[in-house]
Scaffold this active site. Structure first.
Site, PDB file in Angstrom:
ATOM      1  N   CYS A 242       1.015  -1.340   0.130  1.00 15.40           N
ATOM      2  CA  CYS A 242       0.028   0.026   0.019  1.00 15.40           C
ATOM      3  C   CYS A 242       1.019   1.181  -0.172  1.00 15.40           C
ATOM      4  O   CYS A 242       0.248   2.383  -0.124  1.00 15.40           O
ATOM      5  CB  CYS A 242      -1.141   0.077   1.047  1.00 15.40           C
ATOM      6  SG  CYS A 242      -2.087  -1.697   1.319  1.00 15.40           S
TER       7      CYS A 242
ATOM      8  N   HIS B 237      -2.882   7.007   2.275  1.00 16.53           N
ATOM      9  CA  HIS B 237      -3.368   5.968   2.088  1.00 16.53           C
ATOM     10  C   HIS B 237      -4.884   5.500   2.812  1.00 16.53           C
ATOM     11  O   HIS B 237      -4.997   5.977   3.897  1.00 16.53           O
ATOM     12  CB  HIS B 237      -2.189   4.847   2.500  1.00 16.53           C
ATOM     13  CG  HIS B 237      -2.974   3.583   2.435  1.00 16.53           C
ATOM     14  ND1 HIS B 237      -3.594   2.898   1.238  1.00 16.53           N
ATOM     15  CD2 HIS B 237      -2.996   2.498   3.229  1.00 16.53           C
ATOM     16  CE1 HIS B 237      -4.155   1.914   1.376  1.00 16.53           C
ATOM     17  NE2 HIS B 237      -3.582   1.391   2.576  1.00 16.53           N
TER      18      HIS B 237
ATOM     19  N   ASN C 180     -10.313  -0.080   1.002  1.00 14.28           N
ATOM     20  CA  ASN C 180      -8.918  -0.185   0.680  1.00 14.28           C
ATOM     21  C   ASN C 180      -8.362  -1.047  -0.426  1.00 14.28           C
ATOM     22  O   ASN C 180      -8.235  -2.107  -0.476  1.00 14.28           O
ATOM     23  CB  ASN C 180      -8.108  -0.742   1.926  1.00 14.28           C
ATOM     24  CG  ASN C 180      -6.488  -0.811   2.139  1.00 14.28           C
ATOM     25  OD1 ASN C 180      -6.070  -0.522   1.054  1.00 14.28           O
ATOM     26  ND2 ASN C 180      -5.996  -1.223   3.191  1.00 14.28           N
TER      27      ASN C 180
HETATM   28  N1  COA Z   1     -17.741  -6.717  12.793  1.00 18.37           N
HETATM   29  C1  COA Z   1     -18.344  -6.730  14.113  1.00 18.37           C
HETATM   30  N2  COA Z   1     -17.160  -7.136  15.054  1.00 18.37           N
HETATM   31  C2  COA Z   1     -16.047  -7.210  14.721  1.00 18.37           C
HETATM   32  C3  COA Z   1     -15.440  -7.191  13.495  1.00 18.37           C
HETATM   33  C4  COA Z   1     -16.476  -6.967  12.524  1.00 18.37           C
HETATM   34  N3  COA Z   1     -16.077  -6.848  11.309  1.00 18.37           N
HETATM   35  N4  COA Z   1     -14.037  -7.217  13.396  1.00 18.37           N
HETATM   36  C5  COA Z   1     -13.712  -7.719  14.809  1.00 18.37           C
HETATM   37  N5  COA Z   1     -14.853  -7.621  15.525  1.00 18.37           N
HETATM   38  C6  COA Z   1     -14.947  -7.502  17.085  1.00 18.37           C
HETATM   39  C7  COA Z   1     -13.680  -8.463  17.729  1.00 18.37           C
HETATM   40  O1  COA Z   1     -14.158  -9.957  17.561  1.00 18.37           O
HETATM   41  C8  COA Z   1     -13.687  -7.799  18.924  1.00 18.37           C
HETATM   42  O2  COA Z   1     -14.591  -8.499  19.763  1.00 18.37           O
HETATM   43  P1  COA Z   1     -14.197  -8.847  21.296  1.00 18.37           P
HETATM   44  O3  COA Z   1     -13.802  -7.713  21.864  1.00 18.37           O
HETATM   45  O4  COA Z   1     -15.601  -9.301  21.861  1.00 18.37           O
HETATM   46  O5  COA Z   1     -13.248  -9.732  21.462  1.00 18.37           O
HETATM   47  C9  COA Z   1     -13.934  -6.309  18.868  1.00 18.37           C
HETATM   48  O6  COA Z   1     -14.918  -6.360  17.612  1.00 18.37           O
HETATM   49  C10 COA Z   1     -12.974  -5.398  18.665  1.00 18.37           C
HETATM   50  O7  COA Z   1     -11.859  -6.066  17.651  1.00 18.37           O
HETATM   51  P2  COA Z   1     -10.463  -5.354  17.426  1.00 18.37           P
HETATM   52  O8  COA Z   1      -9.862  -6.080  16.428  1.00 18.37           O
HETATM   53  O9  COA Z   1      -9.815  -4.922  18.548  1.00 18.37           O
HETATM   54  O10 COA Z   1     -11.302  -4.149  16.370  1.00 18.37           O
HETATM   55  P3  COA Z   1     -10.563  -2.745  16.084  1.00 18.37           P
HETATM   56  O11 COA Z   1     -11.029  -1.530  16.541  1.00 18.37           O
HETATM   57  O12 COA Z   1      -8.813  -3.007  16.273  1.00 18.37           O
HETATM   58  O13 COA Z   1     -11.102  -2.649  14.438  1.00 18.37           O
HETATM   59  C11 COA Z   1      -9.853  -3.331  12.525  1.00 18.37           C
HETATM   60  C12 COA Z   1     -10.250  -3.872  13.644  1.00 18.37           C
HETATM   61  C13 COA Z   1      -9.281  -4.368  11.435  1.00 18.37           C
HETATM   62  C14 COA Z   1     -10.753  -2.601  11.760  1.00 18.37           C
HETATM   63  C15 COA Z   1      -8.764  -2.388  12.746  1.00 18.37           C
HETATM   64  O14 COA Z   1      -7.784  -2.984  13.549  1.00 18.37           O
HETATM   65  C16 COA Z   1      -7.941  -1.823  11.718  1.00 18.37           C
HETATM   66  O15 COA Z   1      -8.346  -1.164  10.757  1.00 18.37           O
HETATM   67  N6  COA Z   1      -6.552  -2.106  11.653  1.00 18.37           N
HETATM   68  C17 COA Z   1      -5.688  -1.643  10.504  1.00 18.37           C
HETATM   69  C18 COA Z   1      -5.827  -2.685   9.554  1.00 18.37           C
HETATM   70  C19 COA Z   1      -5.154  -1.806   8.369  1.00 18.37           C
HETATM   71  O16 COA Z   1      -4.915  -0.713   8.068  1.00 18.37           O
HETATM   72  N7  COA Z   1      -4.859  -2.773   7.204  1.00 18.37           N
HETATM   73  C20 COA Z   1      -4.402  -2.409   5.800  1.00 18.37           C
HETATM   74  C21 COA Z   1      -3.053  -2.001   6.076  1.00 18.37           C
HETATM   75  S1  COA Z   1      -2.650  -1.331   4.657  1.00 18.37           S
END
Ligand code: COA
Length: 306
Positions: A108, A233, A263
């Site tokens: 990315c 990005h 993305n």
């Molecule tokens: N829908 C509903 N619940 C979800 C979910 C979804 N799509 N994905 C995760 N959850 C839940 C998890 O199971 C967790 O539940 P729990 O508390 O009961 O265990 C809770 O939501 C929080 O999960 P977490 O992984 O901490 O969420 P987050 O706020 O970190 O969001 C992402 C997850 C993936 C959106 C976030 O971490 C993110 O955007 N990270 C960067 C990824 C990125 O930029 N990648 C590309 C790089 S180029």
């Protein structure tokens, strides 16, 4: 180093996949996805080559050029159509180019890496006068549509620019970075789908990009207040908000497409650039900062005077 933007084009598949569509496929909801990522819908359904051909053709047309006027094609992608050959070869043939062509994979961060490489080539004695730089990725074929941690984020899309040599200094500062120790946080092996440790990627991205933006601005002899346009990005709107807060660049200066495009890796920055262009933000003299990060982890920032 100097280059001016002669043309810009974009490409998005027609098929729209909404958050509600995803909620039918997995345990998630429109509200959760919007709150945690800023995404409402994304586009899927075209291979990288098609995205590059459509956006590349539009950029060349806008520049008022013939394809044979292009001296070099750089395709930034992490999702080539095939292992061999590079997808730049497909775009090269379909557009009728008559020049060198290669793929560049910095995930990315690729379009921003490509921006620096294109400027270096344009600056080299005897180098090309016009470079077609394409950023395009089709993440949908390598997305696990049963994994709610990744499927909510990824999409297909791309954009292209024609950069023309100028004697003016336009690339004022830049920073290219990588830390391969983090390569397992976001990866996809041959014949397998992408896996990601989302929370870790979030943390590393905010830290790396904040440092990279401040380093590039410092090298340009500038500060956050000098930035007119930020093209980040498009991975997660919360990451963009955190970067703005930590660097001191007002969020209002950022141009974002993530709500409707998700993305699409190398495609996001040229898509954001096209939005800024369409809204008249890319005025002569404007200070434009691009910053990308992704698998590797890799990251890159440029500071350009338009
Ligand atoms: N829908 C509903 N619940 C979800 C979910 C979804 N799509 N994905 C995760 N959850 C839940 C998890 O199971 C967790 O539940 P729990 O508390 O009961 O265990 C809770 O939501 C929080 O999960 P977490 O992984 O901490 O969420 P987050 O706020 O970190 O969001 C992402 C997850 C993936 C959106 C976030 O971490 C993110 O955007 N990270 C960067 C990824 C990125 O930029 N990648 C590309 C790089 S180029």
């Amino acid at each position: 180093m100097g280059a001016r933007l002669a043309g810009i084009g974009t490409s998005l598949p027609e098929k729209v996949l909404t958050n509600d569509d995803l909620a039918q496929m997995m345990d998630t909801s429109d509200e959760w996805i919007r709150e945690r990522t800023g995404i409402r819908e994304r586009r899927i359904g075209l291979p990288t080559s098609s995205l590059g051909i459509e956006s590349g053709r539009a950029a060349i047309d806008m520049a008022g050029l013939d394809p044979t006027d292009i001296d070099l094609l750089i395709l930034s992608t992490t999702t080539p159509d095939q292992r061999v050959p590079g997808t730049a070869a497909v775009i090269h043939a379909e557009l009728g180019l008559d020049c060198g062509a290669f793929d560049l994979n910095a995930a990315c961060a690729g379009f921003t890496y490509g921006w620096v490489v294109a400027h270096s080539m344009l600056d080299a004695p005897g180098g090309p006068r016009r470079v077609l730089l394409v950023g395009a990725d089709a993440l949908s074929p390598i997305t696990d549509w049963e994994d709610r941690g990744t499927a909510i984020l990824f999409s297909d899309g791309g954009g292209a620019v024609v950069l023309e040599h100028t004697d003016d200094d336009t690339l004022l500062g830049w920073d290219l970075g990588a830390d391969g120790n983090h390569r397992r946080l976001l990866m996809g092996d041959h014949d397998s789908k992408i896996t990601m440790e989302g929370r870790e990627v979030f943390k590393v991205a905010v830290r790396a990009v904040t440092g990279s933006v401040l380093t590039a601005l410092d090298r340009a002899g500038m500060g956050p207040g000098d930035v007119d346009v930020l093209l980040p990005h498009q991975a997660n709107i919360r990451i963009i908000e955190a970067i703005c807060k930590r660097t001191g660049i007002p969020f209002e200066r950022s141009y974002n497409t993530i709500e409707h495009t998700g993305n699409n890796s190398s495609g996001t920055i040229p898509l954001a650039m096209a939005k800024a262009h369409a809204e008249g933000a890319l005025q002569p003299g404007a200070i434009v900062v691009m910053t990308g990060f992704g698998a590797g982890m890799s990251w890159a920032t440029t500071v350009s005077r338009w």
